[in-house]
Write an enzyme that holds these catalytic residues in place. Structure first.
Site, mmCIF file in Angstrom:
data_model
loop_
_atom_site.group_PDB
_atom_site.id
_atom_site.type_symbol
_atom_site.label_atom_id
_atom_site.label_comp_id
_atom_site.label_asym_id
_atom_site.label_seq_id
_atom_site.Cartn_x
_atom_site.Cartn_y
_atom_site.Cartn_z
ATOM 1 N N ASP A 195 0.817 -1.217 0.000
ATOM 2 C CA ASP A 195 0.000 0.000 0.000
ATOM 3 C C ASP A 195 0.850 1.266 0.000
ATOM 4 O O ASP A 195 1.864 1.360 0.703
ATOM 5 C CB ASP A 195 -0.878 -0.030 1.269
ATOM 6 N N GLU A 200 1.351 -0.348 -5.074
ATOM 7 C CA GLU A 200 0.307 0.658 -5.263
ATOM 8 C C GLU A 200 0.999 2.022 -5.286
ATOM 9 O O GLU A 200 1.213 2.656 -4.252
ATOM 10 C CB GLU A 200 -0.728 0.623 -4.138
HETATM 11 O O1 LIG Z 1 -3.770 3.508 3.621
HETATM 12 C C1 LIG Z 1 -4.263 4.753 3.191
HETATM 13 C C2 LIG Z 1 -4.908 4.589 1.861
HETATM 14 O O2 LIG Z 1 -3.953 3.912 1.082
HETATM 15 C C3 LIG Z 1 -4.402 3.506 -0.161
HETATM 16 O O3 LIG Z 1 -4.674 4.709 -0.763
HETATM 17 C C4 LIG Z 1 -4.675 4.986 -2.026
HETATM 18 O O4 LIG Z 1 -5.940 5.489 -2.202
HETATM 19 C C5 LIG Z 1 -6.126 6.841 -2.285
HETATM 20 C C6 LIG Z 1 -7.557 7.141 -2.553
HETATM 21 O O5 LIG Z 1 -8.442 6.554 -1.681
HETATM 22 C C7 LIG Z 1 -5.228 7.326 -3.376
HETATM 23 O O6 LIG Z 1 -5.510 8.659 -3.645
HETATM 24 C C8 LIG Z 1 -3.788 7.131 -2.982
HETATM 25 O O7 LIG Z 1 -2.924 7.514 -4.021
HETATM 26 C C9 LIG Z 1 -3.517 5.715 -2.660
HETATM 27 O O8 LIG Z 1 -2.310 5.522 -1.993
HETATM 28 C C10 LIG Z 1 -5.560 2.543 0.006
HETATM 29 O O9 LIG Z 1 -5.918 1.966 -1.216
HETATM 30 C C11 LIG Z 1 -6.704 3.289 0.663
HETATM 31 O O10 LIG Z 1 -7.835 2.482 0.809
HETATM 32 C C12 LIG Z 1 -6.225 3.797 1.993
HETATM 33 O O11 LIG Z 1 -7.202 4.628 2.534
#
Ligand SMILES: OC[C@H]1O[C@H](O[C@H]2O[C@H](CO)[C@@H](O)[C@H](O)[C@H]2O)[C@H](O)[C@@H](O)[C@@H]1O
Ligand SMILES: [Ca+2]
Length: 550
Positions: free
Chosen positions: A208, A250
């Site tokens: 993540d 990600e």
């Molecule tokens: O753990 C925190 C968040 O990490 C991920 O986030 C991603 O989602 C965001 C939008 O919701 C995006 O803008 C960002 O670039 C990403 O890193 C994860 O998928 C989220 O669910 C989580 O809240």
């Protein structure tokens, strides 16, 4: 032949939340026993690898992305023994399983943070080793170049902790303090957590929020070389100790930045990275009836290492992110796909696939076929294979995280609990509700979206060029038509898709294929031979052809 350890290159992934997939004990919360009971469904659908959203102990202020213990199971979801049974049963069916490693931050409830907030020095004068697990400031003014990601909730990346009397850094919610990756102990802690699950047999991780590990003054605190160095260390650990396991990044970044997360053949980083830039352009092309932006962005993707593979997706558990588009494109997307302001969140749109596409089966099929045919391993989001809807009355991104709809019975077969006692209420409206949209009815209907999806996955599996073929866009005289070939030593596939709401005529530039006969992959219908460079075709609205050039 692709080596066995590169299994991810031909895999179809399926993303699911244990909490909302199937409830095994009737308490209204999905759990591992419930999921284990649904593995045959996933096997029959034809997916290869399950990506489980965070299942660790957590206060759930960010649906589990606020981890309070990296090496446990959230009590709502079952026990570690339940997890082991699930993993064994998944593997017995030939399904792989990856977890979600939340590296950048923990929950503020994590014992590390609880210890950290006691300050740099303990009452007895000894240093507090946990303080340095997080990023602190006395002023909360540093790193002003870093953007705020959760723009609807947060006004600063710093929050003052009253107990500590200092400010802590957080790129996401203030309940998610960022770990300090300049501290080698933090790196070791995260590697140990990864080892715990790898030892149990998980096949890897979606990792993540990887761009944000390190902060440096005068930068935007994203994609820094020091961050890449830590991620490469993680990859070395996996390759040396757990060869064949997968790391999927990600990194929601532009092509030039995201490609850095693959590393190189000599110095590898991630096996896979999400293709964030292409995703919104698939939707944009539909509304514009112009596929130029898909070709442009795919053309901007730099070469990736030999071991690398993109992860493609249409939707996931977050908002349809609009970070990787221009301001003008973002405005277009909001106007086209978020007519109700409740649909907007942060920098994106919190809707599921079917509602985004007006529940239009043709458009759902079109985008799904493009997803399955573009280079990369596709990731399906649970429920989209039956056309589930969303619930805008739920806060944050929870509207796209409602319970899986298994049948028309109480709570949609997700749970024996009353709908009001479910973790999120199952969708019950007349269009998308479980009474109308559910697995059981679609399994009985040969023309259902579910059956169609399973057939497409079968066709995809039968033609390795979908997974491994080289991509070549075909020039056309009609921008509404996206045409490309995928070629291996054994076959050339021709994929033609009409992004327009009306029938279209097109001439495809097939000069390299004169003398060959396009044959449909399903049904084996022979099209006229390619007699000259310009090959005419007619496609109905939102129509597509999957062809093999014989
Ligand atoms: O753990 C925190 C968040 O990490 C991920 O986030 C991603 O989602 C965001 C939008 O919701 C995006 O803008 C960002 O670039 C990403 O890193 C994860 O998928 C989220 O669910 C989580 O809240
Ligand atoms: Ca349960």
């Amino acid at each position: 032949m692709t080596p066995a350890h590169e299994w991810y290159k031909s895999a179809v992934f399926y993303e699911l939340s244990v909490r909302t997939f199937a409830d095994g004990n009737g308490d209204g919360k999905g759990d591992f026993p419930g999921l284990t009971g649904r593995l045959d469904y996933l096997k029959n659908l034809g997916v290869d690898c399950l990506w489980l959203l965070p299942f660790y102990p957590s206060p759930l202020r960010d649906d589990g992305y606020d981890v309070a213990d990296y090496v446990g199971i959230h009590p709502d979801l079952g026990t570690l023994e339940d997890f082991k049974v699930f993993l064994r049963e998944a593997h017995a069916r030939g399904l792989r399983v990856i977890g979600d490693l939340v590296t950048n931050h923990t929950s503020s409830d994590h014992p590390w943070f609880q210890a950290a907030r006691r300050g740099p020095t303990l009452p007895d004068g000894s240093p507090n080793e946990y303080h340095d697990y997080y990023v602190w400031s006395d002023t909360g003014t540093e790193y002003a170049g870093a953007r705020i990601i959760f723009t609807d909730t947060e006004t600063s990346n710093w929050t003052r902790d009253d107990q500590c009397g200092r400010y802590y850094w957080h790129r996401f919610f203030s309940s998610q303090p960022d770990l300090n990756f300049d501290n080698p102990r933090v790196v070791e802690e995260l590697l140990s957590a990864a080892r715990f699950w790898l030892d149990l047999g998980v096949d890897g991780f979606r990792v993540d929020a990887v761009p944000y590990l390190i902060e440096r003054e005068g930068t935007n605190c994203e994609n820094l070389p020091e961050t890449h160095a830590i991620l490469k260390r993680m990859r070395r650990m996996v390759d040396e100790e757990y060869p064949g396991r997968l790391l999927l990044a990600e990194a929601n970044q532009w092509p030039e930045e995201v490609v850095e997360y693959f590393g190189t053949d000599e110095d590898p980083e991630f096996h896979m990275c999400f293709n964030f830039p292409v995703m919104p352009r698939l939707y944009m092309s539909l509304k514009k009836e112009d596929t130029t932006s898909i070709r442009e962005i795919m053309g901007r993707l730099p070469q990736i290492p030999k071991f690398g593979q993109w992860a493609t997706f249409l939707r996931n558990h977050d908002e349809l992110t609009l970070e990787m588009v221009t301001d003008e494109e973002r405005a277009f997307m909001y106007a086209a796909y978020a007519p109700d302001t409740r649909m907007k969140i942060n920098v994106g749109i919190r809707r599921r696939l079917a509602p985004l596409l007006d529940n239009d089966r043709r458009r759902i099929e079109l985008l799904t076929t493009v997803l399955l045919a573009l280079p990369g391993s596709p990731i399906l989001y649970y429920g989209d294979e039956i056309g589930m809807g969303d619930d805008l009355s739920l806060a944050d991104r929870n509207g796209v995280r409602t319970p899986m709809q298994w049948n028309a019975g109480m709570s949609g077969g997700f749970s024996t609990a009353w709908p009001s006692d479910c973790f999120f209420p199952p969708i019950s409206d007349p269009v998308y509700g479980f009474g109308r949209v559910n697995v059981q009815s679609q399994e009985r209907d040969p023309s259902s979206l579910l059956k169609w999806t399973a057939r497409q996955l079968e066709v995809r599996r039968a033609h390795p060029a979908f997974a491994h073929g080289e991509l070549q866009f075909i020039d056309t005289d009609n921008p509404a038509i996206l045409a490309f070939t995928r070629t291996t030593a054994d076959e050339t596939l021709l994929i033609v898709s009409n992004f327009a709401a009306n029938a279209q005529a097109v001439r495809l530039e097939l000069g390299d294929h004169v003398g060959r006969t396009p044959v449909t992959l399903s049904g084996g219908s022979h099209f006229p031979v390619v007699a000259e460079a310009q090959y005419p075709m007619i496609l109905g609205k939102y129509d597509y052809y999957w062809l093999r050039l014989n």
